[in-house]
Write a protein that holds these residues in place. Structure first.
Motif, short mmCIF file in Angstrom:
data_model
loop_
_atom_site.label_atom_id
_atom_site.label_comp_id
_atom_site.label_asym_id
_atom_site.label_seq_id
_atom_site.Cartn_x
_atom_site.Cartn_y
_atom_site.Cartn_z
N LYS A 59 -25.63 44.32 17.09
CA LYS A 59 -24.95 42.58 17.15
C LYS A 59 -24.20 42.97 16.54
O LYS A 59 -24.08 43.69 15.44
N LYS A 60 -22.83 42.81 16.68
CA LYS A 60 -21.50 42.41 15.58
C LYS A 60 -20.89 41.33 15.69
O LYS A 60 -20.74 40.49 16.79
N LEU A 61 -20.74 40.82 14.33
CA LEU A 61 -20.03 39.35 14.27
C LEU A 61 -19.02 39.01 14.51
O LEU A 61 -17.80 40.19 14.30
N ILE A 62 -19.04 38.77 15.51
CA ILE A 62 -17.10 37.90 15.91
C ILE A 62 -16.43 37.34 15.01
O ILE A 62 -15.86 36.34 14.65
N GLY A 63 -17.43 36.12 14.54
CA GLY A 63 -16.88 34.94 13.67
C GLY A 63 -18.34 33.60 13.51
O GLY A 63 -18.98 34.08 14.16
N LYS A 64 -18.14 33.10 12.33
CA LYS A 64 -18.78 32.27 11.88
C LYS A 64 -17.85 30.71 12.00
O LYS A 64 -16.52 30.10 11.67
N LEU A 65 -18.49 29.59 12.19
CA LEU A 65 -18.06 28.75 12.74
C LEU A 65 -17.71 27.89 11.75
O LEU A 65 -18.79 28.21 11.62
N PRO A 66 -16.87 27.07 11.27
CA PRO A 66 -17.47 26.02 9.72
C PRO A 66 -18.13 24.80 9.71
O PRO A 66 -19.19 24.65 11.22
N PHE A 67 -18.87 25.20 8.64
CA PHE A 67 -19.81 24.26 8.37
C PHE A 67 -19.61 23.20 7.79
O PHE A 67 -19.29 24.02 6.53
N LEU A 68 -19.35 22.49 8.26
CA LEU A 68 -18.42 20.96 6.98
C LEU A 68 -19.67 19.64 6.63
O LEU A 68 -19.45 19.20 7.14
N ALA A 69 -20.65 20.06 6.12
CA ALA A 69 -21.86 19.22 5.71
C ALA A 69 -22.69 19.41 6.83
O ALA A 69 -24.08 18.47 6.96
N ASP A 70 -22.74 20.07 7.62
CA ASP A 70 -23.91 20.21 8.43
C ASP A 70 -23.65 21.22 10.31
O ASP A 70 -22.65 22.04 10.36
N THR A 71 -24.72 21.78 10.72
CA THR A 71 -24.14 22.46 11.43
C THR A 71 -23.21 22.57 12.37
O THR A 71 -22.57 23.42 12.98
N GLY A 72 -23.65 21.15 13.19
CA GLY A 72 -22.51 20.75 14.29
C GLY A 72 -22.99 21.10 15.49
O GLY A 72 -24.08 22.18 15.44
N LYS A 73 -22.56 21.64 16.51
CA LYS A 73 -22.09 21.63 17.78
C LYS A 73 -21.98 22.54 18.80
O LYS A 73 -20.85 22.18 18.15
N VAL A 74 -22.05 23.52 19.19
CA VAL A 74 -20.89 24.09 20.39
C VAL A 74 -20.58 23.55 21.50
O VAL A 74 -21.76 23.29 21.99
N ARG A 75 -19.28 22.78 21.59
CA ARG A 75 -18.82 21.95 22.50
C ARG A 75 -18.89 23.24 24.14
O ARG A 75 -19.10 22.11 25.13
N ALA A 76 -18.02 23.85 23.95
CA ALA A 76 -18.06 24.38 25.02
C ALA A 76 -17.69 25.82 25.10
O ALA A 76 -17.00 26.22 23.22
N ALA A 77 -17.70 26.47 25.48
CA ALA A 77 -17.47 28.82 25.17
C ALA A 77 -17.35 28.51 26.47
O ALA A 77 -17.62 28.88 26.73
N PHE A 78 -16.09 29.35 26.91
CA PHE A 78 -15.50 29.86 27.27
C PHE A 78 -14.21 30.84 28.01
O PHE A 78 -13.82 31.15 26.51
N PHE A 79 -14.27 31.71 28.74
CA PHE A 79 -13.61 32.54 29.11
C PHE A 79 -11.53 32.21 29.85
O PHE A 79 -11.99 31.34 30.75
N ALA A 80 -10.54 32.68 28.70
CA ALA A 80 -9.62 31.87 30.36
C ALA A 80 -8.66 32.99 29.73
O ALA A 80 -8.39 33.64 28.32
N ARG A 81 -7.59 32.85 30.72
CA ARG A 81 -6.33 33.71 30.58
C ARG A 81 -4.70 33.06 29.48
O ARG A 81 -4.71 31.91 30.18
N THR A 82 -4.59 33.57 28.59
CA THR A 82 -3.67 32.86 27.11
C THR A 82 -2.04 33.26 28.21
O THR A 82 -1.49 32.71 26.93
N GLY A 83 -1.84 34.64 28.32
CA GLY A 83 -0.47 34.65 28.77
C GLY A 83 -0.64 35.82 29.85
O GLY A 83 -1.68 35.83 30.97
N GLN A 84 0.09 37.02 29.86
CA GLN A 84 0.12 38.09 31.21
C GLN A 84 -0.56 39.17 31.10
O GLN A 84 -0.70 39.66 31.51
#
Length: 256
Positions: free
Chosen positions: A74-99
């Motif tokens: 397992k390799k860490l990609i990133g930590k989502l911000p903790f803002l006084a709460d765990t929160g929720k992942v609303r969406a996760a997806f792949f998309a092309r951002t350029g060429q």
């Protein structure tokens, strides 16, 4: 010949699926995303306590990890911000951002606002995180993450109208923006000149409270210098040649 061709197609499909699929433990925070040679997994994980914090309560954040099919590492990609709460992942997806050939990983995270921040938020506070797949693994793309940014819907003082709406709460809103001419121009670094469509206050930062006494009127021409969460960093040149810089809401400029 037709039979051999059909068999080859079936074999290719089976090989492609098997190459992408592997047994990966499902994340506790959001469904895992299968990728080549592994999966992106969203796990709840304890966050580090501040020095001097002696409370017994364990606070949980969300880690975004890449899990390898070959050895299960397992390799860490990133930590989502903790803002006084765990929160929720609303969406996760792949998309092309350029060429580029590879797609970027997008993660939309939100946290319910529990405390009085001095801002009349309505609903959750959102953050958008973008990661590029590089030879060294997934790396956070600061430029794109800033472009889509963070924020929440804000109500007027009388709570009757919205004075700001965070534009990127869903996968569809980001996909639509990625296909727009304004995004493509920004992505290529092309000069972007816009026309103001109504009287518009100039802010010193992309924050509603940071309003200045300066404003623009319909028909004024501005040069776009930056973009963040539906705000534009602009430069306006007065008839006398003075350059004025500040931030305006994207909706107040045609072509944004």
């Amino acid at each position: 010949m037709r039979v051999l061709k059909s068999a080859f197609v079936i074999f290719s499909v089976i090989y492609s699926v098997s190459a992408l699929a592997c047994d990966v433990k499902v994340g506790s925070a959001f469904p895992s995303l299968p990728v080549e040679n592994g999966a992106v997994v969203f796990d709840e994980a304890p966050i580090e306590k501040d020095p001097g914090d002696t409370s017994a309560d364990e606070q949980m954040g969300i880690d975004v990890n890449f899990v390898s099919c070959s050895d299960g590492t397992k390799k860490l990609i990133g930590k989502l911000p903790f803002l006084a709460d765990t929160g929720k992942v609303r969406a996760a997806f792949f998309a092309r951002t350029g060429q580029e050939a590879k797609e970027s990983l997008f993660v939309i995270h939100s946290v319910e606002i529990h405390s009085d921040t001095g801002v009349k938020y309505s609903g959750d506070y959102y953050t958008v995180h973008v990661y590029q797949n590089t030879v060294n693994g997934y790396v956070r793309d600061e430029r794109l993450s800033t472009y889509f940014g963070n924020g929440g819907d804000i109500l007027s003082d009388d709570y009757k109208d919205f004075v700001y709406v965070f534009p990127y709460k869903s996968e569809s809103s980001i996909i639509e923006k990625l296909a727009s001419a304004s995004y493509k121009n920004w992505c290529m670094g092309a000069p972007v000149n816009l026309a103001i469509n109504k009287k518009t206050s100039i802010h010193s930062s992309p924050v509603l409270a940071d309003v200045t006494r300066m404003y623009l009127v319909a028909g004024d021409k501005v040069k776009q210098e930056g973009v963040e969460a539906g705000w534009l960093s602009i430069m306006f040149k007065t008839p006398k040649g003075k350059e004025i810089r500040g931030w305006i809401k994207c909706e107040n400029a045609d072509g944004c």
